[in-house]
Write a protein that holds these residues in place. Sequence first.
Motif, mmCIF file in Angstrom:
data_model
loop_
_atom_site.group_PDB
_atom_site.id
_atom_site.type_symbol
_atom_site.label_atom_id
_atom_site.label_comp_id
_atom_site.label_asym_id
_atom_site.label_seq_id
_atom_site.Cartn_x
_atom_site.Cartn_y
_atom_site.Cartn_z
ATOM 1 N N LYS A 162 0.847 -1.191 0.000
ATOM 2 C CA LYS A 162 0.000 0.000 0.000
ATOM 3 C C LYS A 162 0.887 1.248 0.000
ATOM 4 O O LYS A 162 1.861 1.325 0.754
ATOM 5 C CB LYS A 162 -0.925 -0.003 1.212
ATOM 6 N N LYS A 163 0.518 2.247 -0.837
ATOM 7 C CA LYS A 163 1.287 3.482 -0.895
ATOM 8 C C LYS A 163 0.325 4.663 -0.955
ATOM 9 O O LYS A 163 -0.852 4.509 -1.259
ATOM 10 C CB LYS A 163 2.201 3.508 -2.129
ATOM 11 N N ILE A 220 8.966 4.670 0.869
ATOM 12 C CA ILE A 220 8.090 3.526 1.106
ATOM 13 C C ILE A 220 6.626 3.945 1.074
ATOM 14 O O ILE A 220 5.783 3.266 0.485
ATOM 15 C CB ILE A 220 8.412 2.865 2.461
ATOM 16 N N LEU A 221 6.324 5.087 1.677
ATOM 17 C CA LEU A 221 4.929 5.498 1.847
ATOM 18 C C LEU A 221 4.347 6.227 0.645
ATOM 19 O O LEU A 221 3.122 6.359 0.531
ATOM 20 C CB LEU A 221 4.799 6.383 3.094
ATOM 21 N N THR A 274 4.362 -2.320 4.123
ATOM 22 C CA THR A 274 5.200 -3.476 3.805
ATOM 23 C C THR A 274 4.472 -4.801 3.990
ATOM 24 O O THR A 274 5.018 -5.864 3.670
ATOM 25 C CB THR A 274 6.464 -3.477 4.680
ATOM 26 N N GLY A 275 3.248 -4.742 4.519
ATOM 27 C CA GLY A 275 2.430 -5.938 4.632
ATOM 28 C C GLY A 275 2.395 -6.599 5.990
ATOM 29 O O GLY A 275 1.510 -7.411 6.269
ATOM 30 N N GLU A 276 3.346 -6.288 6.876
ATOM 31 C CA GLU A 276 3.418 -6.967 8.178
ATOM 32 C C GLU A 276 2.191 -6.706 9.043
ATOM 33 O O GLU A 276 1.767 -7.575 9.813
ATOM 34 C CB GLU A 276 4.689 -6.543 8.917
ATOM 35 N N TRP A 277 1.627 -5.509 8.952
ATOM 36 C CA TRP A 277 0.436 -5.177 9.738
ATOM 37 C C TRP A 277 -0.780 -4.926 8.840
ATOM 38 O O TRP A 277 -1.781 -4.407 9.318
ATOM 39 C CB TRP A 277 0.701 -3.944 10.598
ATOM 40 N N ASP A 278 -0.710 -5.317 7.606
ATOM 41 C CA ASP A 278 -1.860 -5.151 6.705
ATOM 42 C C ASP A 278 -2.771 -6.373 6.891
ATOM 43 O O ASP A 278 -2.797 -7.295 6.070
ATOM 44 C CB ASP A 278 -1.398 -5.019 5.262
ATOM 45 N N LEU A 280 -1.547 -7.126 17.570
ATOM 46 C CA LEU A 280 -0.560 -7.249 16.501
ATOM 47 C C LEU A 280 0.790 -7.651 17.081
ATOM 48 O O LEU A 280 1.045 -7.496 18.278
ATOM 49 C CB LEU A 280 -0.433 -5.917 15.760
ATOM 50 N N ASP A 281 1.667 -8.162 16.227
ATOM 51 C CA ASP A 281 3.024 -8.491 16.660
ATOM 52 C C ASP A 281 3.742 -7.185 17.015
ATOM 53 O O ASP A 281 3.990 -6.345 16.139
ATOM 54 C CB ASP A 281 3.765 -9.210 15.527
ATOM 55 N N PRO A 282 4.119 -6.994 18.289
ATOM 56 C CA PRO A 282 4.713 -5.709 18.683
ATOM 57 C C PRO A 282 6.185 -5.561 18.317
ATOM 58 O O PRO A 282 6.707 -4.446 18.322
ATOM 59 C CB PRO A 282 4.548 -5.720 20.210
ATOM 60 N N LYS A 283 6.850 -6.644 17.987
ATOM 61 C CA LYS A 283 8.305 -6.576 17.814
ATOM 62 C C LYS A 283 8.750 -5.675 16.662
ATOM 63 O O LYS A 283 9.618 -4.808 16.853
ATOM 64 C CB LYS A 283 8.866 -7.994 17.669
ATOM 65 N N PRO A 284 8.200 -5.822 15.453
ATOM 66 C CA PRO A 284 8.637 -4.912 14.378
ATOM 67 C C PRO A 284 8.268 -3.460 14.658
ATOM 68 O O PRO A 284 8.979 -2.540 14.225
ATOM 69 C CB PRO A 284 7.913 -5.451 13.135
ATOM 70 N N PHE A 285 7.185 -3.247 15.381
ATOM 71 C CA PHE A 285 6.745 -1.899 15.762
ATOM 72 C C PHE A 285 7.780 -1.248 16.678
ATOM 73 O O PHE A 285 8.227 -0.120 16.441
ATOM 74 C CB PHE A 285 5.393 -2.021 16.454
#
Length: 412
Positions: free
Chosen positions: A2-3, A27-28, A369-373, A383-388
């Motif tokens: 998504k952009k 990226i955005l 990037t899709g990790e939280w989409d 959600l997975d907090p680690k990449p955040f």
Amino acid sequence: MKKNVLIVGAGGVAQVVAHKCAQHNDILGNIHIASRTVEKCQQIVDSVQEKGSLKVAGELQAHALDALDIAATKALIEQTQSRIVINVGSAFINMSVLQACIETGAAYMDTAIHEEPEKICETPPWYANYEWKRKELCAEKGVTAILGAGFDPGVVNAYAAIAVNEYFDSVSDIDIIDINAGSHGRYFATNFDPEINFREFTGTVWSWQNREWVSKSMFEVKRTDDLPVVGAQTSYMTGHDELHSLSKNLDVPNIRFWMGFGEHYINVFTVLKNLGLLSEQPVTTAEGLEVVPLKVVKAVLPDPSSLAPTYSGKTCIGDVVKGKKDGKDKEVFIYNVADHAEAYAEVGSQGISYTAGVPPVAAALLIATGEWDVNKMVNIEELDPKPFINLLNDMGLPTRIRDEQGDRALSF
């Protein structure tokens, strides 16, 4: 991927969001800023350009928008081809902007629970009164909606999830502590929208205790903690957004929120409240004018964004978590310290706006990037907090942890 990002709102937090989106526009994608007052949006655009925040060449435009108008919001999303909408406007517009995102398929995020102007401190869990009613529709349409993606709510939800998942076998207590040890040099001002600020503290203080909602009065219960960098600080039990989702999503019997207030703030607040000047209900003046006292107070107080140039000192916000690990009592404090002057030097906003504005951009990057989409509605702790947390470490809000092993940086 998504952009293209549409930022709704033009206050101090929106300014931080715009600068941080610009720093990651490779990226955005294109960045659009919309508010009822287009001049404020243009000021943010000018600020981003003056500081050279754009990482690569790209669109950065201001737009006029009444975000309560769902059709107009849909049209702007489509016109700008925005696939991510970051709502940092008033909490009164949440449901309108959310609906526009559902109807266009754009990802949605906000930093606070929806509010109705005539209602204060609603029956918990507050999310169930508004946003959560769109859960099934978001899942049906495959729309990603991330609720409460600021600092508190937001980052502190991620801290809670990390503590529960990584450091304990069972958790008994989560106490979220928010301290602003800075000084803005004004006689009296609020660090964010005065109307929203006062509305938080004029109603019932709800906390989650023994797996039940407990009501208290503002300034009824207090505590003092010796915190990193800012030292000994007194805070008061306060109702707050994150309690309404953490109590549902985490198996923790006691969850409370504490905010620091100086005696001067308490005195001024008490006088204003006792005079009826913090009421959200309209009154009629002797001249026959109908006014809302709270809106009048907001009009005469300094704009929170105007505090930034002279703000000094630091904030300390984090989660004190208690429970059991390997049969033994354990306590951790997961936290961040932010500096007002450093925030102003980087993005032209004070530290409170900085802590609220950086996290939704980190969330936007994870959506892009899709990790939280995730194609559904969630609160941060789901959600997975680690990449955040890793992104926040790189974007100016480093996380630290203090426990029996000492005080150290936290990353994954």
